[in-house]
Design an enzyme around this catalytic site. Sequence first.
Site, PDB file in Angstrom:
ATOM      1  N   LYS B  43      39.204  62.213  32.084  1.00  0.00           N
ATOM      2  CA  LYS B  43      39.172  62.283  31.075  1.00  0.00           C
ATOM      3  C   LYS B  43      37.807  63.673  31.257  1.00  0.00           C
ATOM      4  O   LYS B  43      36.450  63.018  30.336  1.00  0.00           O
ATOM      5  CB  LYS B  43      38.680  61.070  30.617  1.00  0.00           C
ATOM      6  N   THR B  97      34.995  45.124  40.110  1.00  0.00           N
ATOM      7  CA  THR B  97      36.420  44.601  39.805  1.00  0.00           C
ATOM      8  C   THR B  97      36.465  44.014  40.867  1.00  0.00           C
ATOM      9  O   THR B  97      35.765  43.701  42.425  1.00  0.00           O
ATOM     10  CB  THR B  97      37.130  45.788  40.264  1.00  0.00           C
ATOM     11  N   GLU B 209      28.517  28.635  46.861  1.00  0.00           N
ATOM     12  CA  GLU B 209      29.627  27.801  47.031  1.00  0.00           C
ATOM     13  C   GLU B 209      30.568  27.477  47.917  1.00  0.00           C
ATOM     14  O   GLU B 209      30.189  27.957  48.563  1.00  0.00           O
ATOM     15  CB  GLU B 209      30.035  28.113  45.568  1.00  0.00           C
ATOM     16  N   HIS B 247      37.811  31.417  42.675  1.00  0.00           N
ATOM     17  CA  HIS B 247      37.235  32.929  43.754  1.00  0.00           C
ATOM     18  C   HIS B 247      38.286  32.559  44.993  1.00  0.00           C
ATOM     19  O   HIS B 247      38.248  31.515  45.704  1.00  0.00           O
ATOM     20  CB  HIS B 247      35.965  32.864  44.137  1.00  0.00           C
TER      21      HIS B 247
END
Lengths: 368, 290
Positions: B43, B97, B209, B247
């Site tokens: 690109k 990502t 977590e 996750h």
Amino acid sequence: MVNLLEYQGKALFNRYGIPIPEGLLLINKAGIKDEIIHYPAVLKAQVPIGHRGTSGGVQTVKNGAELAEKLNSMQKASFGGFTPKAFLLERLVKHDKELYLSITLDRSKRSPVLIASQSGGVNIEDVPKEEINTFTLNQLEDLPIKIKQQIFALFDIKEVSRFGLYNLLDSMWSLYKGEDAELVEINPLAVSDDILTALDSKIIIDDDALFRHPYIKPDLGTNPLEIKAKKEGISFVKLDGDIGIIANGAGLTMSTIDQIALLGGKPGDFLDLGGTDDPEKVSKAISLVYESKPAVLLINIFGGVTKADTVAEGILLAIKKEKPAFKVVVRLRGFNEEKGRNLLRENGVEAFTDMTEAIHAAVTSVKS
Amino acid sequence: MAIFIDKNTRVLVQGITGHQGTFHSKAMMDFGTNIVAGVTPGKNGVVVNGVKVYNDVKTAVDETGANASVVFVPAQFTKDAVLEAINAGIKLIVVVTEHVPSHDMVELLLYAKRNGVTVIGPNCPGIASPGVGKLGITPNSVLKPGKIGVVSRSGTLTYEIVNYITENGMGESTVLGIGGDKVPGTTFTDVLGMFEKDKDTSAIVMVGEIGGSAEEEAAEFIKKNVSKPVFAYIAGVYAPPGKRMGHAGAIISGEAGTAESKISAFKKAGVSVAALPSEIPVLLKNLYKT
């Protein structure tokens, strides 16, 4: 996480040069000629659980009649909730020692580690710490000769088996790297005279790497709703309670579950929408939770960049389609949130700005 | 001041022509970030949000002096994209990502360490320092300049907590999402050490977590190395064992990785643990009263 069955793991062992007993994969006894089988043989149910031996999932058979009989009873049995669909019939390997070897990813070291123990044949979690030897590996390097020498010395096996062990360790390392494994475990590794044989296999593959391994099928689990969700690309776990939950982001979804439980409510599922404002996906997620028949559905969206009005449209679309018998409570934040909440309220759906208030409303509606 | 970035940070966006890359590069620019180039193979010459796109990172760095990168390329190509950035001399790489294979991360981190490169992520919201810039996807609307340093394994839950802090009249020095994967490039302890040294951070909020032992290791680190007040919230108290909660890293296996273990480690290290996200600003306000 894809948990391979023993026979699938052993096929990989074979491909990478790790010695396994000769064996056959059976679905049933039809077409099996007794003369090709070396009796006594070991019949092993192919189920994804440990300790299947203690519940009759591994049995020795001496002849064809015994094989037919045991196969028949194992086909009807359940092992840890799993009914075997396949069986491995292997030559019985007489051995005088059982060892343990595995390579796994150590999360806190962010490195692979090789684990070796002289106490094989039992669950490694049950082996005393002082009998477990751990070696940190460098993913970019071959297995160092020093580590191979140390394991040889530790295993205290005959000199003639030295290079057999070295090759086996190299093969394990190649398999770990080549197949994107999270765990490659040989337990037990049998030693008979000068021969090493992997009697069992446990392999877990990283499902994020399956694009490199098209022949390994993703593990969809056993719950029909979870299977359906996975096919739609939605992260969903069925729980026992009656409050349906949809939220965006894994952390926020877990936190929603926790807050419901703290208030005395019973969470019915974990459904993480991800960072989407695609009304179609929102609608699919609602249909999915709808199928699990909750008493109330709580939708908790904190969208920093999510278009809240589009999410609201998706919610209304699903409600129109499913006409749920239960109440829907929505917490909606994000771009155009005011518009989104008004849209919901106009259509008779309770809409909140604050998470705690919405959770409270959902829990109280079940209690009353 | 901020950690990781400053006014000299010149940002390149890898995967800028994709939907996420285009959207978030605009948001980063709105936040005052100096985005100097984009990279998408094939690109070259395209302009996105007024930013020139190059075929490769090396040319982009040579022509624009970019020294940091934000990666939005698909997971299959993330390893190559990060290696390309390392080889082109980029020293700070934020990987947004998700679903990057663990083995790719292990390899990347070895290369990064060898080359003195900091990797943040993958699967993370990245760095946001109000008044300085943003390399990632934390929504601009929740952020306000202030004295609180936030570090988190989560995405939206972080936005929720940061929003609570901001709505209660406080602000953030830096908000850093390290990501919810098994192999993060930057860990809690890395960031805690930087917040401790950062003179513009007066208190630290951690959002953890279930799964792994990162919180327990952070607690050990805090005991020895952190003098600033630390507040924590842990998600997943009621998560069932053996189930992956979204996750890749959020899974309780056996005894390891439970919220209970993490909360108790934090309490032993003198960290105030909030039972609800909304308690975080309450605890912070109490601190400022005394």
